[in-house]
Design an enzyme around this catalytic site. Structure first.
Site, PDB file in Angstrom:
ATOM      1  N   GLU A   1       0.621  -1.239  -0.002  1.00 49.20           N
ATOM      2  CA  GLU A   1       0.078   0.114   0.229  1.00 49.20           C
ATOM      3  C   GLU A   1       0.701   1.225  -0.140  1.00 49.20           C
ATOM      4  OE1 GLU A   1      -3.633  -0.051   2.005  1.00 49.20           O
ATOM      5  OE2 GLU A   1      -3.295   1.564   2.941  1.00 49.20           O
TER       6      GLU A   1
ATOM      7  N   ARG B   1     -15.802   4.213   4.131  1.00 44.96           N
ATOM      8  CA  ARG B   1     -16.677   5.344   4.408  1.00 44.96           C
ATOM      9  C   ARG B   1     -15.985   6.597   4.534  1.00 44.96           C
ATOM     10  NH1 ARG B   1     -18.801   6.130  10.187  1.00 44.96           N
ATOM     11  NH2 ARG B   1     -16.736   6.533  10.524  1.00 44.96           N
TER      12      ARG B   1
ATOM     13  N   TYR C   1     -12.423  -4.890  10.672  1.00 45.93           N
ATOM     14  CA  TYR C   1     -11.518  -4.568  11.785  1.00 45.93           C
ATOM     15  C   TYR C   1     -11.292  -5.796  12.812  1.00 45.93           C
ATOM     16  CZ  TYR C   1     -12.445  -0.254   9.475  1.00 45.93           C
ATOM     17  OH  TYR C   1     -12.407   0.658   8.540  1.00 45.93           O
TER      18      TYR C   1
ATOM     19  N   GLN D   1      -7.660  -3.722   9.125  1.00 48.74           N
ATOM     20  CA  GLN D   1      -6.864  -2.824   9.718  1.00 48.74           C
ATOM     21  C   GLN D   1      -5.721  -3.442  10.293  1.00 48.74           C
ATOM     22  OE1 GLN D   1      -5.918   0.068  10.364  1.00 48.74           O
ATOM     23  NE2 GLN D   1      -7.576   1.115  11.083  1.00 48.74           N
TER      24      GLN D   1
HETATM   25  P1  FAD Z   1     -18.332   1.389   7.488  1.00 44.78           P
HETATM   26  O1  FAD Z   1     -18.130   0.036   7.046  1.00 44.78           O
HETATM   27  O2  FAD Z   1     -19.290   2.201   7.014  1.00 44.78           O
HETATM   28  O3  FAD Z   1     -18.278   1.200   8.842  1.00 44.78           O
HETATM   29  C1  FAD Z   1     -18.129   2.364   9.904  1.00 44.78           C
HETATM   30  C2  FAD Z   1     -18.563   2.223  11.242  1.00 44.78           C
HETATM   31  O4  FAD Z   1     -20.155   2.101  10.994  1.00 44.78           O
HETATM   32  C3  FAD Z   1     -18.412   0.903  11.678  1.00 44.78           C
HETATM   33  O5  FAD Z   1     -18.386   1.027  13.207  1.00 44.78           O
HETATM   34  C4  FAD Z   1     -19.518  -0.035  11.260  1.00 44.78           C
HETATM   35  O6  FAD Z   1     -19.915  -1.248  12.042  1.00 44.78           O
HETATM   36  C5  FAD Z   1     -20.740   0.718  11.430  1.00 44.78           C
HETATM   37  N1  FAD Z   1     -21.827   0.570  10.225  1.00 44.78           N
HETATM   38  C6  FAD Z   1     -21.632   0.044   9.277  1.00 44.78           C
HETATM   39  N2  FAD Z   1     -22.797   0.100   8.357  1.00 44.78           N
HETATM   40  C7  FAD Z   1     -23.872   0.405   9.426  1.00 44.78           C
HETATM   41  C8  FAD Z   1     -25.160   0.672   9.482  1.00 44.78           C
HETATM   42  N3  FAD Z   1     -25.804   0.219   8.238  1.00 44.78           N
HETATM   43  N4  FAD Z   1     -25.981   1.053  10.520  1.00 44.78           N
HETATM   44  C9  FAD Z   1     -25.157   1.489  11.506  1.00 44.78           C
HETATM   45  N5  FAD Z   1     -23.823   1.381  11.727  1.00 44.78           N
HETATM   46  C10 FAD Z   1     -23.225   0.726  10.526  1.00 44.78           C
HETATM   47  N6  FAD Z   1      -9.396   6.226   5.341  1.00 44.78           N
HETATM   48  C11 FAD Z   1      -9.387   7.139   4.422  1.00 44.78           C
HETATM   49  O7  FAD Z   1      -9.733   8.368   4.573  1.00 44.78           O
HETATM   50  N7  FAD Z   1      -8.605   6.861   2.998  1.00 44.78           N
HETATM   51  C12 FAD Z   1      -8.237   5.547   2.803  1.00 44.78           C
HETATM   52  O8  FAD Z   1      -7.692   5.197   1.845  1.00 44.78           O
HETATM   53  C13 FAD Z   1      -8.599   4.614   3.852  1.00 44.78           C
HETATM   54  N8  FAD Z   1      -8.190   3.176   3.691  1.00 44.78           N
HETATM   55  C14 FAD Z   1      -8.309   2.462   4.385  1.00 44.78           C
HETATM   56  C15 FAD Z   1      -8.014   0.921   4.338  1.00 44.78           C
HETATM   57  C16 FAD Z   1      -8.195  -0.161   5.270  1.00 44.78           C
HETATM   58  C17 FAD Z   1      -8.024  -1.416   4.937  1.00 44.78           C
HETATM   59  C18 FAD Z   1      -8.970   0.240   6.569  1.00 44.78           C
HETATM   60  C19 FAD Z   1      -9.190  -0.735   7.455  1.00 44.78           C
HETATM   61  C20 FAD Z   1      -9.325   1.386   6.793  1.00 44.78           C
HETATM   62  C21 FAD Z   1      -8.890   2.567   5.667  1.00 44.78           C
HETATM   63  N9  FAD Z   1      -9.493   3.870   6.017  1.00 44.78           N
HETATM   64  C22 FAD Z   1      -9.115   4.621   5.146  1.00 44.78           C
HETATM   65  C23 FAD Z   1      -9.800   4.239   7.238  1.00 44.78           C
HETATM   66  C24 FAD Z   1     -11.620   4.183   6.960  1.00 44.78           C
HETATM   67  O9  FAD Z   1     -12.191   5.107   6.330  1.00 44.78           O
HETATM   68  C25 FAD Z   1     -12.211   4.442   8.545  1.00 44.78           C
HETATM   69  O10 FAD Z   1     -11.785   3.382   9.409  1.00 44.78           O
HETATM   70  C26 FAD Z   1     -13.598   4.735   8.650  1.00 44.78           C
HETATM   71  O11 FAD Z   1     -13.987   5.144  10.013  1.00 44.78           O
HETATM   72  C27 FAD Z   1     -14.730   3.378   8.606  1.00 44.78           C
HETATM   73  O12 FAD Z   1     -14.782   3.197   7.168  1.00 44.78           O
HETATM   74  P2  FAD Z   1     -15.464   1.761   6.566  1.00 44.78           P
HETATM   75  O13 FAD Z   1     -15.336   1.791   5.333  1.00 44.78           O
HETATM   76  O14 FAD Z   1     -14.948   0.711   7.362  1.00 44.78           O
HETATM   77  O15 FAD Z   1     -16.804   2.210   7.228  1.00 44.78           O
END
Ligand code: FAD
Length: 293
Positions: free
Chosen positions: A17, A107, A147, A178
């Site tokens: 990455e 997200r 996560y 993560q």
């Molecule tokens: P989601 O899957 O939407 O989850 C976020 C939270 O909401 C979780 O607690 C989940 O349980 C909850 N949730 C999900 N769906 C629902 C629902 N329908 N109703 C209620 N709660 C719900 N960030 C950046 O800015 N740029 C990047 O390039 C980047 N790359 C990443 C790569 C990896 C492999 C990882 C693990 C993280 C990365 N991040 C990045 C960080 C990431 O954007 C954050 O961790 C963010 O807070 C959550 O993103 P997510 O896509 O997991 O969100």
């Protein structure tokens, strides 16, 4: 090439990455570092998306450059929470126009400014909404984040895994975790999500910590548990940059060997634009990966 086809091949894969520059003037140094990593011919490379979307065009530029010059399969990250629907659709179209068909659909983190705004007005609240939109297009291979130590906003792991299943059912082809420093946490998580019916490939995310200053930031960012063995290494070598770099590469290598030995065939390394770190790990694993250096 679609990332899912790489992950389903009957061989070990190691991916790296990188992150885009924050401003135009740093583009050249990022280009050099990412090209050096590309010469290692990893299974694929991913390019992160700057928090808040501020560096979005650089994500695409870095991914396109590597894909075209080195023919390394590229995964471009895309976040949605701080963007409106029109902007996200434009980004998706830009990716298609530039031949990038692998997307890590995220997200994004909630900034304090965003938290102050009215959530009912947001175009996207969760990654699943972006995933559904990408899926509708039909041409993308889609990655999602997960996560092993629970997302910080989740009340508990059961809830976190329930929402993860929703993302996978919406069209995620593979998941990347993560960062984890203790493989047992990854294995436990894998067991639980398989029990919950999540069957897509899951790549453990390995972060080589090669200087002591990274530790605090990594914990803040991920909340990851640091095993005693890891903390002892940082205590012992943290004040000696060369020794710390070597120790960090060795620790990450050791983690990856343990993962491969226990049947995990695909591993993602948060190589953070550090070619020497990516190269050190890959060289240590060359016989395991079947590559020659
Ligand atoms: P989601 O899957 O939407 O989850 C976020 C939270 O909401 C979780 O607690 C989940 O349980 C909850 N949730 C999900 N769906 C629902 C629902 N329908 N109703 C209620 N709660 C719900 N960030 C950046 O800015 N740029 C990047 O390039 C980047 N790359 C990443 C790569 C990896 C492999 C990882 C693990 C993280 C990365 N991040 C990045 C960080 C990431 O954007 C954050 O961790 C963010 O807070 C959550 O993103 P997510 O896509 O997991 O969100």
């Amino acid at each position: 090439m679609r990332i899912i086809d790489i992950l389903n091949q009957d061989q070990m894969s190691l991916s790296f990455e990188v992150f885009p520059p924050k401003k135009e003037t740093s583009f050249e140094s990022v280009r050099i570092a990412t090209e050096e990593i590309a010469t290692l011919k990893p299974a694929f490379m991913s390019v992160t998306y700057g928090a808040g979307g501020g560096t979005s065009e650089y994500t695409l530029a870095v991914a396109k450059n590597i894909k075209e010059k080195y023919n390394v399969p590229m995964l471009a990250h895309l976040t949605c929470v701080s963007s409106d629907r029109e902007t996200v659709r434009r980004r998706i179209q830009d990716m298609k126009d530039n031949g990038i068909t692998n997307v890590m659909a995220l997200r994004g983190d909630l900034t304090p400014e965003l938290e102050k705004t009215d959530r009912s007005k947001w175009d996207y609240r969760y990654a699943v909404e972006l995933i559904r939109e990408l899926k509708k297009d039909g041409s993308f291979c889609i990655g999602g984040a997960c996560y092993p130590e629970i997302h910080p906003e989740s009340a508990n792991q059961r809830e976190d895994i329930r929402f993860l299943k929703e993302k996978v059912d919406a069209g995620v082809d593979f998941l990347t975790t993560q960062m984890v420093f203790d493989n047992n946490l990854f294995f436990n998580f894998l067991y639980k999500i398989r029990e919950a019916g999540i069957t897509v490939p899951v790549l453990p995310g390995i972060m080589p910590i090669t200087n002591a200053n990274q530790v605090e930031r990594a914990i803040k960012l991920s909340g990851a548990f640091m095993p005693q063995r890891f903390r002892a290494m940082v205590d012992k070598f943290g004040s000696n940059p060369d020794a710390m770099k070597q120790a960090g590469i060795a620790y990450a290598t050791d983690q990856i060997i343990d993962l491969y030995a226990n049947g995990i065939t695909n591993v993602h390394v948060y190589s953070m634009n550090k070619p020497e770190v990516a190269e050190g790990i890959q060289r240590n694993l060359s016989s395991i990966l079947g590559n020659t250096f």
